[in-house]
Write an enzyme that holds these catalytic residues in place. Structure first.
Site, mmCIF file in Angstrom:
data_model
loop_
_atom_site.group_PDB
_atom_site.id
_atom_site.type_symbol
_atom_site.label_atom_id
_atom_site.label_comp_id
_atom_site.label_asym_id
_atom_site.label_seq_id
_atom_site.Cartn_x
_atom_site.Cartn_y
_atom_site.Cartn_z
ATOM 1 N N GLN A 15 33.283 42.971 41.661
ATOM 2 C CA GLN A 15 32.967 44.382 41.927
ATOM 3 C C GLN A 15 33.690 45.359 41.010
ATOM 4 O O GLN A 15 33.086 46.266 40.464
ATOM 5 C CB GLN A 15 33.542 44.721 43.286
ATOM 6 C CG GLN A 15 32.873 44.468 44.518
ATOM 7 C CD GLN A 15 33.306 45.619 45.398
ATOM 8 O OE1 GLN A 15 32.597 46.632 45.438
ATOM 9 N NE2 GLN A 15 34.467 45.500 46.012
ATOM 10 N N ASP A 42 35.815 34.923 33.853
ATOM 11 C CA ASP A 42 35.647 34.645 35.287
ATOM 12 C C ASP A 42 35.652 33.126 35.455
ATOM 13 O O ASP A 42 35.858 32.381 34.484
ATOM 14 C CB ASP A 42 34.392 35.323 35.869
ATOM 15 C CG ASP A 42 34.623 35.748 37.327
ATOM 16 O OD1 ASP A 42 34.801 34.848 38.180
ATOM 17 O OD2 ASP A 42 34.638 36.957 37.611
ATOM 18 N N GLY A 89 41.360 37.195 41.048
ATOM 19 C CA GLY A 89 42.361 36.599 41.920
ATOM 20 C C GLY A 89 41.682 35.930 43.086
ATOM 21 O O GLY A 89 40.454 35.931 43.187
ATOM 22 N N ARG A 98 49.091 33.926 55.029
ATOM 23 C CA ARG A 98 49.604 34.661 53.871
ATOM 24 C C ARG A 98 50.090 33.715 52.776
ATOM 25 O O ARG A 98 49.848 33.916 51.595
ATOM 26 C CB ARG A 98 50.800 35.515 54.317
ATOM 27 C CG ARG A 98 50.569 36.992 54.235
ATOM 28 C CD ARG A 98 51.633 37.711 55.056
ATOM 29 N NE ARG A 98 52.968 37.601 54.448
ATOM 30 C CZ ARG A 98 53.440 38.437 53.547
ATOM 31 N NH1 ARG A 98 52.723 39.446 53.131
ATOM 32 N NH2 ARG A 98 54.651 38.289 53.048
ATOM 33 N N GLN A 112 47.600 31.888 33.848
ATOM 34 C CA GLN A 112 47.123 32.963 32.965
ATOM 35 C C GLN A 112 48.285 33.576 32.172
ATOM 36 O O GLN A 112 48.098 34.017 31.037
ATOM 37 C CB GLN A 112 46.321 33.992 33.764
ATOM 38 C CG GLN A 112 45.038 33.311 34.293
ATOM 39 C CD GLN A 112 44.050 34.220 35.001
ATOM 40 O OE1 GLN A 112 44.315 35.399 35.217
ATOM 41 N NE2 GLN A 112 42.911 33.664 35.377
ATOM 42 N N ASN A 131 45.361 41.643 44.015
ATOM 43 C CA ASN A 131 46.402 41.577 45.054
ATOM 44 C C ASN A 131 46.887 40.157 45.313
ATOM 45 O O ASN A 131 46.108 39.225 45.167
ATOM 46 C CB ASN A 131 45.846 42.185 46.340
ATOM 47 C CG ASN A 131 45.844 43.696 46.256
ATOM 48 O OD1 ASN A 131 46.833 44.282 45.821
ATOM 49 N ND2 ASN A 131 44.742 44.309 46.634
ATOM 50 N N ASP A 159 46.537 54.508 44.285
ATOM 51 C CA ASP A 159 47.239 55.133 45.409
ATOM 52 C C ASP A 159 47.708 56.537 45.019
ATOM 53 O O ASP A 159 47.615 57.490 45.793
ATOM 54 C CB ASP A 159 48.432 54.265 45.829
ATOM 55 C CG ASP A 159 47.993 52.828 46.068
ATOM 56 O OD1 ASP A 159 47.231 52.593 47.008
ATOM 57 O OD2 ASP A 159 48.382 51.946 45.272
ATOM 58 N N HIS A 187 52.048 48.027 46.288
ATOM 59 C CA HIS A 187 50.649 48.421 46.515
ATOM 60 C C HIS A 187 50.191 47.706 47.785
ATOM 61 O O HIS A 187 49.474 46.719 47.752
ATOM 62 C CB HIS A 187 49.755 48.040 45.330
ATOM 63 C CG HIS A 187 48.291 48.154 45.684
ATOM 64 N ND1 HIS A 187 47.683 49.359 45.888
ATOM 65 C CD2 HIS A 187 47.346 47.217 45.912
ATOM 66 C CE1 HIS A 187 46.415 49.159 46.229
ATOM 67 N NE2 HIS A 187 46.187 47.864 46.245
HETATM 68 P P1 NAX Z 1 35.698 40.530 43.728
HETATM 69 O O1 NAX Z 1 35.876 39.394 44.655
HETATM 70 O O2 NAX Z 1 34.419 41.294 43.724
HETATM 71 O O3 NAX Z 1 35.944 40.037 42.228
HETATM 72 C C1 NAX Z 1 36.983 39.193 41.874
HETATM 73 C C2 NAX Z 1 36.487 38.316 40.748
HETATM 74 O O4 NAX Z 1 37.577 37.512 40.297
HETATM 75 C C3 NAX Z 1 35.367 37.358 41.150
HETATM 76 O O5 NAX Z 1 34.282 37.479 40.249
HETATM 77 C C4 NAX Z 1 36.031 35.984 41.057
HETATM 78 O O6 NAX Z 1 35.126 34.966 40.691
HETATM 79 C C5 NAX Z 1 37.065 36.248 39.978
HETATM 80 N N1 NAX Z 1 38.139 35.263 39.917
HETATM 81 C C6 NAX Z 1 38.692 34.538 40.924
HETATM 82 N N2 NAX Z 1 39.634 33.713 40.445
HETATM 83 C C7 NAX Z 1 39.692 33.920 39.117
HETATM 84 C C8 NAX Z 1 40.455 33.344 38.085
HETATM 85 N N3 NAX Z 1 41.344 32.383 38.336
HETATM 86 N N4 NAX Z 1 40.250 33.779 36.830
HETATM 87 C C9 NAX Z 1 39.335 34.733 36.562
HETATM 88 N N5 NAX Z 1 38.567 35.304 37.499
HETATM 89 C C10 NAX Z 1 38.745 34.896 38.773
HETATM 90 O O7 NAX Z 1 36.933 41.498 44.009
HETATM 91 P P2 NAX Z 1 37.143 43.020 43.566
HETATM 92 O O8 NAX Z 1 36.654 43.897 44.637
HETATM 93 O O9 NAX Z 1 36.628 43.194 42.190
HETATM 94 O O10 NAX Z 1 38.735 43.110 43.598
HETATM 95 C C11 NAX Z 1 39.509 42.401 42.676
HETATM 96 C C12 NAX Z 1 40.970 42.430 43.054
HETATM 97 O O11 NAX Z 1 41.486 43.759 43.022
HETATM 98 C C13 NAX Z 1 41.270 41.903 44.451
HETATM 99 O O12 NAX Z 1 42.405 41.063 44.401
HETATM 100 C C14 NAX Z 1 41.594 43.173 45.222
HETATM 101 O O13 NAX Z 1 42.414 42.913 46.336
HETATM 102 C C15 NAX Z 1 42.289 43.979 44.163
HETATM 103 N N6 NAX Z 1 42.385 45.430 44.373
HETATM 104 C C16 NAX Z 1 43.514 46.056 43.940
HETATM 105 C C17 NAX Z 1 43.667 47.424 43.966
HETATM 106 C C18 NAX Z 1 44.890 48.084 43.430
HETATM 107 O O14 NAX Z 1 44.968 49.308 43.523
HETATM 108 N N7 NAX Z 1 45.879 47.385 42.877
HETATM 109 C C19 NAX Z 1 42.619 48.281 44.571
HETATM 110 C C20 NAX Z 1 41.278 47.638 44.637
HETATM 111 C C21 NAX Z 1 41.280 46.167 44.951
HETATM 112 O O15 NAX Z 1 41.350 46.003 46.344
#
Ligand code: NAX
Length: 331
Positions: A15, A42, A89, A98, A112, A131, A159, A187
């Site tokens: 996303q 990805d 992630g 957790r 990575q 996260n 934030d 965060h």
């Molecule tokens: P999505 O689940 O839509 O996208 C994550 C993508 O990462 C997926 O396409 C997945 O296949 C891929 N992925 C998983 N393992 C991987 C790896 N080892 N190497 C490469 N790609 C990999 O999540 P999305 O909504 O895009 O959020 C991504 C991350 O941002 C989450 O961990 C989320 O918690 C974190 N966030 C952090 C924020 C911040 O302010 N620091 C805010 C927004 C978000 O919640």
């Protein structure tokens, strides 16, 4: 003409990735005169979707976009990158402990880190979004010892921007006239959004936010809770977590880091603590920073009252516990 910069986005089929890559290709992250080559990583189950994103990038015919690498190979993804935005992630799923989530992310960030250390361009700047962002960044730092710690950060700018947005709504002023809020710490919902040094530009000069809001009860409770819980409120409304605001804030973070913060303005970044403000050294903690010449510096000397002290210590405590949990996953 400038040489293109290579920008890695991991989790690019997700996303946030979908919102972020067009912003980068339009020059929002690195400037309207800076050509870019996008590296998108990805995992294999997302390879087809990732290729679809690449097709759309081609279709959008971005003038600044000089190339696209879409891959599931970490080494190919990391090779030669000048900026790395780590969005990929392992998400927490219903019923997972957790520790299990931490363990998955520790292993992702460990491997990575090694790939970036071995293959990224010298002086590559790293931003961790995924996260637990602060702790993932700490693991990345630990396992990429040759990348200077000043080059590794995590995202708390979302934030920070949320806090600016809340003050702007409350006072009915332009968000661009509000500045110098601070996000301290993790965060997570333990973060401390602090308005004690924040100001608003008015027709009669800069005024402290506290003086204009005239409601300490709201600033010390409702405001803080709203910013801390904003991510959950977005999930409730959208049935999906924040994406466009996260992507936009990631661009703000890198842009200010590379191109500098405006005079008199500070922003929040999760960076490696040197012990400033009594925060334990060795945590990735969000501080107020200014950026100049591609380097951030923690703003020093801000007075901290007792209320703030408690909240800053509580979020540091949570980060110390996360760090211990992450290390226990390595054993
Ligand atoms: P999505 O689940 O839509 O996208 C994550 C993508 O990462 C997926 O396409 C997945 O296949 C891929 N992925 C998983 N393992 C991987 C790896 N080892 N190497 C490469 N790609 C990999 O999540 P999305 O909504 O895009 O959020 C991504 C991350 O941002 C989450 O961990 C989320 O918690 C974190 N966030 C952090 C924020 C911040 O302010 N620091 C805010 C927004 C978000 O919640």
């Amino acid at each position: 003409a400038k040489e293109p910069m290579r920008v890695l986005v991991t989790g690019a089929a997700g996303q946030i990735g979908y919102a972020l890559v067009p912003m980068i290709a339009r020059g929002i992250m690195l400037g309207a005169d800076q050509p870019v080559i996008l590296h998108m990583l990805d995992i294999p189950p997302a390879a087809e979707a990732l290729n679809g994103v690449k097709m759309e990038l081609v279709d959008a015919a971005f003038p600044l976009l000089k190339g696209v690498v879409a891959t599931t190979d970490v080494v190919e993804a990391c090779t030669g990158v000048n900026v790395a935005v780590m969005v990929g992630g392992f998400p927490r799923k219903e019923g997972m402990e957790r520790k299990d989530v931490m363990s998955k992310n520790v292993s992702i960030y460990k491997s990575q880190a090694s790939a970036l250390e071995a293959h990224a361009a010298p002086n590559c700047k790293v931003l961790v979004v995924a996260n637990p962002a602060n702790t993932n960044a700490l693991i990345l730092k630990e396992f990429a010892p040759s990348i200077p710690e000043k080059n590794i950060s995590c995202l708390t700018r979302l934030d920070h921007n949320r806090a600016l947005g809340q003050i702007s709504e409350r006072l009915d002023v332009q968000v661009s006239d509000v500045k110098n809020v601070i996000i301290w710490g993790n965060h997570s919902s333990s973060q401390y959004p602090d308005v004690n040094h924040a100001t608003v530009k008015t027709s009669s000069g800069e005024k402290p936010v506290r003086e204009l809001v005239k409601d300490d009860e709201w600033l010390n409770a409702g405001f803080i809770a709203t910013v801390q819980q904003r991510g959950a409120a977005i999930i409730k409304a959208r049935k999906l977590s924040s994406a466009l605001s996260a992507a936009s804030s990631a661009c703000d973070h890198i842009r200010d880091w590379v191109l500098g913060t405006p005079e008199g303005t500070f922003v929040s970044m999760g960076v490696y603590s040197d012990g400033s403000y009594g925060v334990p050294a060795g945590l990735i903690y969000s501080f107020p920073v200014t950026c100049c010449g591609g380097e951030w510096t923690i703003v020093q000397g801000l007075p901290i009252d007792e209320f703030s002290r408690k909240k800053m210590d509580a979020t540091a405590q949570e980060l110390s516990e996360e760090k211990a949990l992450a290390y226990s996953c390595l054993e």
